[in-house]
Every structure is written in C-alpha cells, then in structure tokens.
Write a protein that holds these residues in place. Structure first.
Motif, PDB file in Angstrom:
ATOM      1  N   PHE A  26       9.257 -35.037 -13.590  1.00 43.20           N
ATOM      2  CA  PHE A  26       8.169 -35.738 -14.295  1.00 43.20           C
ATOM      3  C   PHE A  26       6.849 -35.501 -13.591  1.00 43.20           C
ATOM      4  CE2 PHE A  26      10.144 -38.722 -11.321  1.00 43.20           C
ATOM      5  CZ  PHE A  26       9.068 -39.164 -10.582  1.00 43.20           C
ATOM      6  N   ALA A  27       5.789 -35.886 -14.273  1.00 40.97           N
ATOM      7  CA  ALA A  27       4.439 -35.734 -13.715  1.00 40.97           C
ATOM      8  C   ALA A  27       3.565 -36.846 -14.263  1.00 40.97           C
ATOM      9  CB  ALA A  27       3.861 -34.371 -14.086  1.00 40.97           C
ATOM     10  N   ALA A  74       0.324 -36.158 -10.044  1.00 44.76           N
ATOM     11  CA  ALA A  74       1.336 -36.772  -9.181  1.00 44.76           C
ATOM     12  C   ALA A  74       2.690 -36.379  -9.758  1.00 44.76           C
ATOM     13  CB  ALA A  74       1.167 -38.292  -9.187  1.00 44.76           C
ATOM     14  N   VAL A  75       3.522 -35.727  -8.948  1.00 44.86           N
ATOM     15  CA  VAL A  75       4.789 -35.197  -9.461  1.00 44.86           C
ATOM     16  C   VAL A  75       5.957 -35.661  -8.592  1.00 44.86           C
ATOM     17  CG1 VAL A  75       3.607 -33.153 -10.347  1.00 44.86           C
ATOM     18  CG2 VAL A  75       4.676 -33.057  -8.083  1.00 44.86           C
ATOM     19  N   ASP A  76       7.150 -35.439  -9.118  1.00 44.20           N
ATOM     20  CA  ASP A  76       8.337 -35.745  -8.327  1.00 44.20           C
ATOM     21  C   ASP A  76       8.557 -34.575  -7.360  1.00 44.20           C
ATOM     22  OD1 ASP A  76      10.652 -36.870  -7.369  1.00 44.20           O
ATOM     23  OD2 ASP A  76      11.893 -35.905  -8.903  1.00 44.20           O
ATOM     24  N   ALA A  77       8.269 -34.822  -6.089  1.00 43.62           N
ATOM     25  CA  ALA A  77       8.268 -33.729  -5.113  1.00 43.62           C
ATOM     26  C   ALA A  77       9.626 -33.050  -5.013  1.00 43.62           C
ATOM     27  CB  ALA A  77       7.839 -34.271  -3.748  1.00 43.62           C
ATOM     28  N   GLN A  87       5.568 -40.589  -5.580  1.00 43.02           N
ATOM     29  CA  GLN A  87       6.008 -41.766  -4.794  1.00 43.02           C
ATOM     30  C   GLN A  87       4.856 -42.313  -3.928  1.00 43.02           C
ATOM     31  OE1 GLN A  87       7.794 -39.077  -5.262  1.00 43.02           O
ATOM     32  NE2 GLN A  87       9.811 -39.764  -5.998  1.00 43.02           N
ATOM     33  N   TYR A  88       4.021 -41.416  -3.423  1.00 38.82           N
ATOM     34  CA  TYR A  88       2.881 -41.824  -2.578  1.00 38.82           C
ATOM     35  C   TYR A  88       1.935 -42.718  -3.378  1.00 38.82           C
ATOM     36  CZ  TYR A  88      -1.372 -41.128   0.300  1.00 38.82           C
ATOM     37  OH  TYR A  88      -2.503 -41.294   1.067  1.00 38.82           O
ATOM     38  N   VAL A 122       5.725 -43.299 -15.148  1.00 38.32           N
ATOM     39  CA  VAL A 122       5.348 -41.884 -15.006  1.00 38.32           C
ATOM     40  C   VAL A 122       4.607 -41.446 -16.273  1.00 38.32           C
ATOM     41  CG1 VAL A 122       7.382 -41.445 -13.579  1.00 38.32           C
ATOM     42  CG2 VAL A 122       7.451 -40.907 -16.019  1.00 38.32           C
ATOM     43  N   GLY A 123       3.973 -40.309 -16.203  1.00 41.68           N
ATOM     44  CA  GLY A 123       3.176 -39.833 -17.354  1.00 41.68           C
ATOM     45  C   GLY A 123       4.052 -39.204 -18.435  1.00 41.68           C
ATOM     46  N   TRP A 124       4.827 -38.223 -18.058  1.00 47.02           N
ATOM     47  CA  TRP A 124       5.698 -37.536 -19.018  1.00 47.02           C
ATOM     48  C   TRP A 124       6.855 -36.877 -18.270  1.00 47.02           C
ATOM     49  CZ3 TRP A 124       0.742 -36.045 -17.792  1.00 47.02           C
ATOM     50  CH2 TRP A 124       0.577 -34.834 -17.132  1.00 47.02           C
TER      51      TRP A 124
END
Lengths: 386, 228
Positions: free
Chosen positions: A85-86, A104-107, A188-189, A205-207
């Motif tokens: 996700f982002a 912001a993404v899932d690292a 997460q940050y 989350v955005g999408w």
C-alpha cells in the motif's frame, strides 16, 4: 537527375518565399512535437502500468483513506500474490515549487510490488531497518544533488509537522518509461506520529497495490475485492493500474483534448502555408509546364516536378522542425518541476508522427496545383503570362 | 496517290472551333494543305486568322474538331495523350515567339531538356547539346543563364533546343516577333540554313514579310480559311 536538379533550382527561384515556408513548416512541426510530448507526458503513468497490478482505493475518491486492516483480507483472496500500500504524503521540500511524489509506503512489501524500481539489496535492507529512512528516484537525487546519508527535511501539510528523512537508497528505473522522481518512506513512521498527535487519522492507508497471478482474472478479482468491502464504512473501488492512472489523466481531460486539437490545428495551418506557396508557384510556372509538355514531357513528369517540390519543402521543414524539437523539449522539461511530468521525452512515435505530418502535408499541398497542371491544355498554358 | 506519299505533312479538311459557354467560335474551316519533306512553309495572315491554331494542330499540341492531320503517315488523331507526347518528343521541334527557356537552367541545360526523354548516354547527350549550341553560334555561352543572354541569343538557344533531337519537322510561331531587326535577320539566316543544309522541314507562322521571304512557299489565312 536533371529533373531533381530542376526541382531544387525551382525551390531556389524565390529564396525568401521558400525559406519562409520551410521555416513556417519547421516551427509548426516543432510545436506539434512539443504538444504531443506534453500529451504523452500526461499518459506516461498509463503507459508504464503493469497489467498484473490492481489498485484498490476508496469508492468515493482516492483522497479518502482505507483501513490498514483491509490488507490481510485482500491478501487472502484467491489469485492475489502480493499486497502492498501507499499513502500520498505530499509536504514541502525546500519550498512549494519543488514538486515530486512523496509517498508513505509499506517498507517491507512496496518494492516487491514494484519490481521496476531497482534498488541495491544492501540499500533496501538498510531502508527497511530505519524508520526515518527514505529511498528516492535517481532523477530526484540528481536534480537536488542528494546522496546516501543526506537528510531531507520535509514540512508536513496534509500531515502537519516537521519530518526529517535520511536517504538510504536511490532507485533506478527499469526503463525510460518508469518514473524516477519519487520519494518513498515508511508509512509506519508517519502512522506512529499520527497515533500520538492525531489518533483519529491513524491506521489508514491511501490505496492498496495488488499483484495478481493471472492478468486475465483482473475483472473477477476486482469484483471479489469490492464485494468483500461492500456496505462497510469504507467501500472500495478496484481497477487495473492502467485504469487508475487513466482516471488521473481524465481529470485533465479537457486540457489534453484541447492540446490534441491544437496539435492538429497546427498541421492544418502548415498545410495552408505550403498549399498557398505551391498554388502560387504552379500558377507562376503554368507556361513553363506547357512548354515542357510541348517538348514531350508527360503529365506525370509535371506531376513529379510539382509534387517533388512540395515534398522537398515539406520534408526539409519537417526535418528542421524535428531537429529543433529536441532542444525545445529539453528546455521545457528543464523549466518545469520534474515531478509534474516525471517522463518528458520525445518518443519515437512522436518523431514518426511529426515526419509523417510533414509528408502528408507535402502530398496534400501539391494536389490542387498538380490537378491544375495536369488538366491544363498546352495551348491554354502557352497563352498564360507568367 | 504516289505524290501524296511524298507529302510529309498532310492536313485534310481540318476544322477547329472553340466553345465559350454555349457559343461556338470557329477558328479554322475545312483547311487542307500538304507540305513535302524539306519544304520551308510560311503561314501568314492577320491576327485571329487561325495561323497559330493551325501550327499547334500540326505540332500535335492541340486537336482538330474535324478532319485529319497526318505527319509522316501517322494520323495524329489516332494517338492517345501519352502517345502524342512521345510523338512530339521524337518528331517536333517547337520554336516560340518568346523563346520560353526555363530561367533556372543554363543554355546547355535548356538545350539538353528534350534529350532527357531519350535513352542516349550522358556522353551522347553532351555531344548533341554541344553540336546544337555550336550550330547556332553559342558554343561559348553554354553555361550562361537566359537572363545573361540577349533576345536574339535566347532565341538561338531555343532553336538549338528545337533541333537537338533531330526532329522530323520544325514549327516556329513568330520566331522573330520579339526581336530587333538584326537579331531577326540572324534567326532567319539560321532557319534558312537548317532548311537548306540540314534539309529540315519547317512550318513557320509570321507577320513579318522579310522573314517570310526566306520560305519556299507562303500560304495566307484569313478568318480561318486558306486564301492562297
């Protein structure tokens, strides 16, 4: 060979008129190329879309968030191989004019979903370990002279506050169609900050970006996902990545349509410019064509002379226009923030279309003079005063 | 009948009329004449008498409304347009009143134009062009453009262009009409020489009695009819 020589001598007969016509065509072809490049830049995201990726967003609009909890539910749907996700973060880097996508993404999973973003394994490993780490595209790194270890301070706007990210990786695009301007950091940050400062906005989350095993099942899987969250507090709309990107393009649909229209109007204008030149030229030389016919030249020879001259002028103008469009596109690309149009290059197809436009214009502009000269009786032509 | 076979040009009951809207304008009425090979014929008559129209018909650049024109036994009426163009290239050398040289080509290139329609080699073409220009006395002006030549010189280049393919007939429409007296005399001497030395059959339209003096035979047209 002499016929070709005659064509060139004829073009040189009125140097100023020929030069202005060639320059007019060159300018028009150049602007045609630039406009097509802008339209292509708008569609770059669509062109770069993978056919095995789906995007799930809020059913109302992508600006509304979706619960983080959806991730595992989506991942369990048959046919889904990866879910990440982002979230659109935006913020201000240096000043408001510095625009590039800041997400912001899932690292842990984001780069698995985007294999076209090439990151060195050690850089990716470091990025995953550090909460305030970020990975940036090589174009952004180049534009802002950023390197590994540099700190990027971001002033949050959608998510207020001051954030400092450390560059831990620089990704390379797999090919020239891929956006190399993005800045990607840990969702997460941001979420941890939100839990402390704005707890009601946390956990969203955005999408979702979903990789599927079989592109042919995209419609079925999309329906399954949306059905899963029907009548929930955040209903979803799932579509292919290309359709998702296209929806952004559609927001600017009127502008793109206008630009497409203008680009073809330009072709119409150069057609009129060249047609005017060719009509004047043929009218002035009608007596010469009659003389050539008297000597024994056929109608096809005359057609060759007129069409040859028209094509020489149009193709010369086209070639100059195409040559000029390279520095023009480079200059325009350099003057706009790279994040607005991450891909702003002349495509081979644009060059082909530009050349083809010049060719077609050359042919059409010759039609009327050719018809007139071909249908002219020799005795009528000989009476003409040039 | 045997005598008719020696006639290079045979014009048989030729009429020509133009149409302006629904109106018919007769230009030539039932013209018949014969020109033997090697003849130098002058066509004279007042303006509008139809002499240029008759010349155009003989040269194959116009077609009669009625009648037949045979040149060397070929009925021009039987030729399609492409065949007529090919025939003109081989059999007709045309000399215009206003020279009609292409201004962007040199004297050499203008004379070479009719040879572009032949299969001659480059060297053969060059030999022909140089011979033609030398014959008209312009061997030293080959690289000059028409604007760099006098009227008389331009007309002589035009004559070289007309003869460079060694055509069956030469047709000349007022060849001295745009020239001063001296240049006109030079052109007429040249045409006379082409007729006498090179046995060229020439049909010439002229208003100028001095030019007509060089011809073997003079025919008069008036209101589209032959009077003598």
């Amino acid at each position: 060979m002499r016929i070709l020589k005659l064509i060139f001598r004829n073009i040189n007969r009125h140097k100023l008129r020929s030069t202005l016509t060639v320059l007019g065509i060159a300018m028009a072809v150049m602007f045609f190329g630039v406009l097509r490049t802008v339209v292509d830049a708008w569609h770059a995201g669509v062109d770069a879309s993978a056919n095995n990726r789906l995007i799930t967003r809020h059913a109302v609009s992508f600006i509304f968030p979706l619960p983080y909890a959806y991730r595992d539910q989506i991942g369990r749907i048959p046919g889904v191989s990866k879910v990440t996700f982002a979230n659109w973060f935006q913020g201000v880097y240096i000043d408001q004019n510095q625009f590039f996508a800041r997400l912001a993404v899932d690292a842990e999973t984001f780069f698995d979903g985007y294999p076209e973003f090439l990151v060195e394994p050690d850089q990716l490993a470091t990025f995953k370990k550090e909460r305030n780490a970020c990975i940036i595209g090589e174009k952004t790194a180049r534009d802002y002279n950023l390197k590994i270890g540099d700190v990027m301070p971001i002033e949050g706007d959608i998510y207020p506050g001051k954030y400092e990210f450390v560059v831990r990786g620089i990704y390379k695009p797999r090919d020239e169609r891929i956006d190399a301007t993005q800045m990607l950091f840990h969702w997460q940050y941001i979420d941890e900050r939100l839990r402390q400062e704005q707890p009601d906005r946390a956990g969203d989350v955005g999408w979702y970006i979903i990789t599927i095993n079989e592109p042919g099942k995209a419609a079925t899987i999309s329906q399954t996902i949306d059905a899963l969250f029907a009548n929930s507090r955040a209903e979803t709309k799932t579509e292919t990545e290309a359709a998702f990107q296209q929806s952004f393009v559609s927001m600017s649909g009127a502008i793109i349509t206008a630009m497409n229209f203008v680009s073809f109007v330009i072709i119409g204008v150069i057609l009129l410019v060249l047609a005017n030149t060719m009509v004047m030229t043929a009218r002035e030389r009608i007596r010469e064509y009659a003389v050539l016919k008297t000597i024994g030249f056929t109608t096809w020879h005359i057609v060759g002379l007129i069409a040859g001259e028209s094509l020489c002028i149009s193709m010369l103008g086209g070639a100059i226009g195409i040559a000029l469009s390279f520095p023009m596109v480079t200059a325009i690309g350099a003057s706009i923030p790279s994040g607005w149009f991450p891909i702003f290059d002349l495509k081979p197809m644009t060059l082909v279309l530009s050349g083809l436009s010049a060719l077609i214009v050359g042919v059409i502009a010759a039609l009327f003079p050719v018809w007139r000269a071909a249908s002219m009786k020799i005795v009528d032509g000989l009476r003409q005063i040039g | 009948m045997a005598e008719a076979n020696h006639q290079l040009i045979q014009v048989r009951n030729v009429s020509k009329e133009y149409r302006r809207d629904s109106q018919r304008i007769p230009v030539l009425t039932d013209i018949s004449l014969s020109v033997p090979e090697g003849e130098f014929l002058a066509l004279m008559g007042p303006s509008g008498s139809g002499k240029t129209t008759l010349l155009n018909l003989i040269a194959g650049i116009d077609r009669p409304t009625a009648g037949h024109i045979l040149i060397g036994g070929t009925d021009l009426g039987s030729l399609s347009e492409p065949a007529m163009a090919k025939w003109r290239a081989r059999h007709v050398g045309f000399i215009f009143q206003f020279y009609n040289l292409l201004p962007v080509l040199t004297a050499y290139e203008n004379v070479e134009l009719p040879l572009l329609l032949t299969n001659l080699s480059k060297k053969e073409k060059r030999d022909h062009v140089e011979a033609g220009l030398k014959l008209v006395g312009l061997g030293d002006r080959m690289q000059h453009y028409p604007k760099q030549l006098s009227g008389g010189q331009e007309q002589r280049v035009a004559i070289a262009r007309a003869i460079v393919t060694d055509p069956t007939i030469l047709v000349a429409d007022e060849p001295t009409g745009d020239l001063d007296k001296k240049s006109a005399e030079e052109v007429m001497v040249l045409l006379d020489r082409l007729n006498k030395e090179y046995k060229k059959t020439i049909v010439m339209v002229t208003h100028d009695p001095r030019a007509a003096e060089k011809a073997h035979k003079i025919m008069h047209l008036d209101k589209g009819e032959l009077t003598t």
